[in-house]
Design a protein around this motif. Structure first.
Motif, PDB file in Angstrom:
ATOM      1  N   MET A   1     -12.622  23.614 -19.750  1.00  0.00           N
ATOM      2  CA  MET A   1     -12.665  22.530 -20.724  1.00  0.00           C
ATOM      3  C   MET A   1     -11.374  21.723 -20.711  1.00  0.00           C
ATOM      4  N   THR A  34      -5.674  26.936 -18.097  1.00  0.00           N
ATOM      5  CA  THR A  34      -7.031  26.492 -18.419  1.00  0.00           C
ATOM      6  C   THR A  34      -7.452  27.129 -19.732  1.00  0.00           C
ATOM      7  N   ASP A  37     -13.947  27.279 -22.608  1.00  0.00           N
ATOM      8  CA  ASP A  37     -14.790  26.862 -23.727  1.00  0.00           C
ATOM      9  C   ASP A  37     -15.124  28.061 -24.617  1.00  0.00           C
ATOM     10  N   LEU A  71      -9.334  16.913 -19.682  1.00  0.00           N
ATOM     11  CA  LEU A  71     -10.270  17.419 -20.673  1.00  0.00           C
ATOM     12  C   LEU A  71     -11.685  17.063 -20.255  1.00  0.00           C
ATOM     13  N   ASP A  72     -12.500  18.079 -20.057  1.00  0.00           N
ATOM     14  CA  ASP A  72     -13.896  17.883 -19.631  1.00  0.00           C
ATOM     15  C   ASP A  72     -13.996  16.974 -18.418  1.00  0.00           C
ATOM     16  N   GLY A  73     -13.080  17.174 -17.482  1.00  0.00           N
ATOM     17  CA  GLY A  73     -13.102  16.419 -16.235  1.00  0.00           C
ATOM     18  C   GLY A  73     -12.479  15.045 -16.297  1.00  0.00           C
ATOM     19  N   ASN A  85     -11.073  10.097 -25.287  1.00  0.00           N
ATOM     20  CA  ASN A  85     -11.833  11.329 -25.105  1.00  0.00           C
ATOM     21  C   ASN A  85     -11.127  12.501 -25.782  1.00  0.00           C
ATOM     22  N   LYS A  89     -12.088  14.772 -29.452  1.00  0.00           N
ATOM     23  CA  LYS A  89     -12.465  16.183 -29.293  1.00  0.00           C
ATOM     24  C   LYS A  89     -11.409  17.181 -29.760  1.00  0.00           C
ATOM     25  N   LYS A 172     -14.009  19.654 -30.927  1.00  0.00           N
ATOM     26  CA  LYS A 172     -14.387  20.774 -30.065  1.00  0.00           C
ATOM     27  C   LYS A 172     -13.232  21.760 -29.936  1.00  0.00           C
TER      28      LYS A 172
END
Length: 265
Positions: A1, A34, A37, A71-73, A85, A89, A172
């Protein structure tokens, strides 16, 4: 994530001789990590280790000299879309709840700051009174507290309000920057129990920055040891007793000695 890839950060400092102008002092050295999630990653380090700088990079507040935060790619620092983004989140709960809550705001206004973020993102209006009452109940406070000012709350109660504000954004990920270190031991355990409950109920992911290894073992799934700006150990908390890192072992030994002294007492 959420990933950091080979992050390096330095700050400009004035040379004492002032003949050659300024120089740079490096604070983070090739830091990678990393956050999985649905887990809680603990970032552990003593004062001056670079953990707060690492937190600022993760929050989008400090662009690194080199390396990438993703974050999330989506790279956080690569574009406005990347910053947006992240803002959509991630929420933050700080150590100093007294300065992170406006003393002139009532509790409903403090939590309302988080609701405003959610409204802006989703383009809709919320029932503020209902939302504030629900969020207060979520963090273990009565709805009647919505009319109180920060000075009318205890430290633990005010930090619960700050947690409610973070949750109000509907994030998130929540980053906790030394968020329990200013509280007494009994209140710390109560807040950590609340955080564990919220994480499971709301499906949250946590980053928990602290200098307290006991809190890490109580709350976190993984731990990253940071010493003088370098990652010295990165492992699951369940295997923390296997660490080969000298700094990590000194912290473990301190806990063992303390627990033995309590048992003798």
């Amino acid at each position: 994530m959420l990933e950091l890839k080979h992050i390096n950060v330095s700050f400009r400092t004035e040379r004492q001789d002032r003949i050659f102008g300024h120089t740079r002092q490096q604070v983070l050295f090739d830091v990678s990590m990393t956050v999985r999630d649905g887990t809680c990653l603990g970032i552990l380090g003593e004062s001056g280790s670079g953990k707060s700088t690492m937190g600022r990079v993760l929050c989008g507040l400090l662009k690194p000299d080199s390396g990438e935060a993703v974050l999330d790619g989506v790279p956080i620092y690569g574009s406005r879309a990347g910053r947006r983004n992240l803002q959509n989140k991630l929420s933050v709960v700080f150590q100093d709840y007294t300065t992170s809550a406006n003393p002139r705001f009532r509790v409903r206004d403090i939590i309302g700051e988080g609701l405003t973020v959610q409204e802006r993102r989703e383009g809709s209006r919320l029932d503020r009174n209902w939302e504030v009452a629900d969020l207060l109940e979520t963090v273990g406070l009565p709805a009647a507290f919505s009319d109180r000012f920060p000075h009318e709350l205890s430290g633990g109660q005010l930090q619960r309000v700050c947690i409610a504000r973070a949750v109000a954004c509907n994030p998130k990920i929540i980053l906790f920057d030394e968020a329990i270190s200013s509280l007494d031991a009994h209140t710390q355990v109560q807040i950590m129990d609340l955080l564990r409950e919220l994480k499971e109920r709301l499906g949250l992911t946590y980053i928990f920055i602290t200098h307290d290894l006991t809190a890490i073992t109580y709350l976190c799934d993984d731990v990253l040891f940071l010493y003088q700006g370098r990652v010295t150990e990165y492992m699951p908390v369940s295997r923390i007793s296997e660490t080969k890192d000298d700094y990590a072992r000194r912290l473990l030994q301190a806990i063992i000695v303390f627990e033995d002294e309590e048992a003798d007492g």
